[in-house]
Design a protein around this motif. Structure first.
Motif, PDB file in Angstrom:
ATOM      1  N   ARG A 265       0.833  -1.204   0.000  1.00 22.92           N
ATOM      2  CA  ARG A 265       0.000   0.000   0.000  1.00 22.92           C
ATOM      3  C   ARG A 265       0.867   1.253   0.000  1.00 22.92           C
ATOM      4  O   ARG A 265       0.548   2.251  -0.687  1.00 22.92           O
ATOM      5  CB  ARG A 265      -0.925  -0.027   1.206  1.00 22.92           C
ATOM      6  N   TYR A 270      -2.259   5.843  -1.662  1.00 28.91           N
ATOM      7  CA  TYR A 270      -3.681   5.777  -1.333  1.00 28.91           C
ATOM      8  C   TYR A 270      -4.560   6.477  -2.360  1.00 28.91           C
ATOM      9  O   TYR A 270      -5.785   6.451  -2.248  1.00 28.91           O
ATOM     10  CB  TYR A 270      -3.916   6.346   0.073  1.00 28.91           C
ATOM     11  N   PHE A 297      -5.896  -0.434   5.550  1.00 27.94           N
ATOM     12  CA  PHE A 297      -5.318  -0.179   4.225  1.00 27.94           C
ATOM     13  C   PHE A 297      -6.354   0.219   3.177  1.00 27.94           C
ATOM     14  O   PHE A 297      -6.017   0.458   2.025  1.00 27.94           O
ATOM     15  CB  PHE A 297      -4.536  -1.412   3.761  1.00 27.94           C
TER      16      PHE A 297
END
Length: 474
Positions: A265, A270, A297
């Motif tokens: 991640r 993101y 996540f």
């Protein structure tokens, strides 16, 4: 135009016909007046460049043949349906399925008008089953829409009711690597390719053979999730349904999964949706533990944690975790999806058009989910022919989110068809406006992918004769 010509020809004035042709700007066609006074021949001459192949009401299926391609990215039987008017329809049996699933339908298709897609589908759908067993019915249905679109000279999406979007967003698997540094480099390649939606695989397979991470895993071939030919002491892991392995993940194992997904991640970031798939075979309790561990996540979804037909278990998982749940790539026909949706057992649906029933059935599935507020992502792992079927369906379905693309790294994948280039551009596919599916098989390139030992669209006369009563009721 016909009415104008009938008035001109009935007047018997040749000069009127000449003036009409001249004024209408049909330059060169006035040569047809060499047949002056023979109006039928004149009309035939001046319309000689107009295609007479497409007479939808008279279109009939005359043959069906198959060529099995390999490495596109998996094994994919390509269907060719021929007609009495020279139109050819292309379809594709789902990856990993037998070409015979389609060939057995040939005797039910010969002599039929392919434009009657839903009628034919209802007659042959009894010969499909869950997952790959649906491949023949769905592949034929694709080819029928291709033919219907060509016969009426419209793209397939138009026959499904029109489109909601001009571009179809794709999602792609994240490339594997032995190191996180290598993975980061591969991820840069995905970004450079333009993909804005990604998926990763992680699960108990990566914990196998590591001490203290799994309970009851030593006697199962945990790394062989797809190999149904390798049996261990307790049976065949690939064919043992999830709740029956009794494998559990320890706290140490969960921490390792969290560490791995966290690093991925961080590399992906993101801003990009990141979904997850292929976790292994374990029970609902372990699925909930893994789901809760993944919540920091913000994954786009957790896919196929347990088999799709365990509706109550899916509802347990969905109610217990915050990350969206998703399943459906092996469900045949709308009824299986309706059961999951009505039970509020999943957050998203995930049909594979080559298993779910083809273009129209998948649109019906999407439409039902849309009415219930459920989004639809689409699973796909085949050639550009099947992709185009997915693209037309996705264009016509309001709640569509993204379509999987498994062939990103297959060299020559886009060259398998003609009529559209590029197919994928910066992670999107522009919905084609050509008739039918919008592409034709590029035979010169496709032959390079022909499966070893397979024949190239060989005659299939042994499948011509129907030898069974098909009626399902008395």
């Amino acid at each position: 135009m016909k009415n104008i010509f009938s008035r001109l020809t009935s007047s018997g004035k040749s000069s009127d016909r000449r003036d009409f042709l001249r004024n209408a700007g049909l330059g060169g066609l006035s040569l047809g007046l060499a047949f002056d006074g023979q109006h039928d021949q004149e009309m035939e001459f001046i319309t000689q460049k107009v295609s007479r192949d497409s007479k939808p009401s008279e279109l009939r299926i005359t043959d069906m043949r198959v060529a099995v391609l390999n490495g596109v990215p998996f094994s994919s039987p390509i269907i060719r349906i021929d007609t009495n008017q020279g139109l050819v329809g292309w379809g594709e049996v789902r990856d990993g399925a037998s070409a015979n699933y389609a060939l057995m339908l040939k005797s039910r298709l010969l002599g039929k008008n392919p434009c009657n897609v839903e009628q034919i589908f209802k007659q042959i759908k009894q010969f499909g089953g869950q997952s790959r067993a649906a491949g023949g019915v769905c592949g034929v249905e694709m080819a029928l829409w291709d033919l219907a679109g060509k016969a009426y000279n419209v793209p397939a999406y138009q026959l499904l009711g029109g489109k909601y979007r001009d571009f179809i967003r794709l999602y792609a698997d994240t490339p594997e690597s032995n190191t996180y540094e290598g993975f980061a480099e591969n991820m840069k390649k995905r970004r450079d390719q333009g993909y804005t939606f990604l998926k990763m695989d992680f699960g108990i397979g990566m914990l196998a053979d590591q001490p203290g991470m799994l309970v009851n895993a030593n006697n199962w071939s945990v790394k062989q999730q797809w190999n149904d030919r390798e049996s261990g002491k307790l049976g065949n892991y690939a064919n043992t349904k999830h709740p029956f392995t009794r494998i559990q993940v320890t706290k140490k194992g969960l921490d390792r999964l969290v560490e791995h997904v966290g690093k991925v991640r961080d590399i992906v970031g993101y801003d990009t949706p990141l979904a997850a798939d292929h976790f292994g075979h374990f029970d609902v309790n372990t699925a909930i533990q893994i789901g809760k561990a993944m919540e920091p996540f913000r994954l786009a979804w957790l896919e196929d944690l347990v088999p799709w037909f365990y509706t109550d278990q899916w509802k347990q998982i969905t109610d217990a975790i915050e990350t969206p749940t998703l399943t459906g790539e092996d469900i045949y026909l709308k009824e299986g999806f309706i059961k999951l949706i009505d039970a509020k057992a999943i957050d998203m649906i995930h049909p594979d058009l080559a298993s779910s029933g083809g273009l129209l059935e998948t649109k019906k599935i999407g439409d039902y989910a849309e009415e219930k507020g459920i989004p639809m992502a689409m699973h796909f792992a085949g050639s550009p022919i099947s992709m185009m079927a997915n693209v037309h369906c996705a264009a016509a379905t309001e709640n569509f989110v993204a379509l999987e693309h498994h062939g990103v790294d297959v060299a020559g994948w886009e060259d398998l068809v003609t009529g559209m280039r590029p197919i994928v551009e910066k992670g999107f596919v522009k919905v084609p406006e050509k008739p039918g599916l919008g592409v034709e098989l590029n035979e010169d390139v496709a032959k390079k992918f022909l499966k070893k030992g397979a024949t190239w669209f060989a005659p299939t006369d042994t499948w011509n004769t129907k030898d069974s009563a098909d009626r399902e009721w008395s």
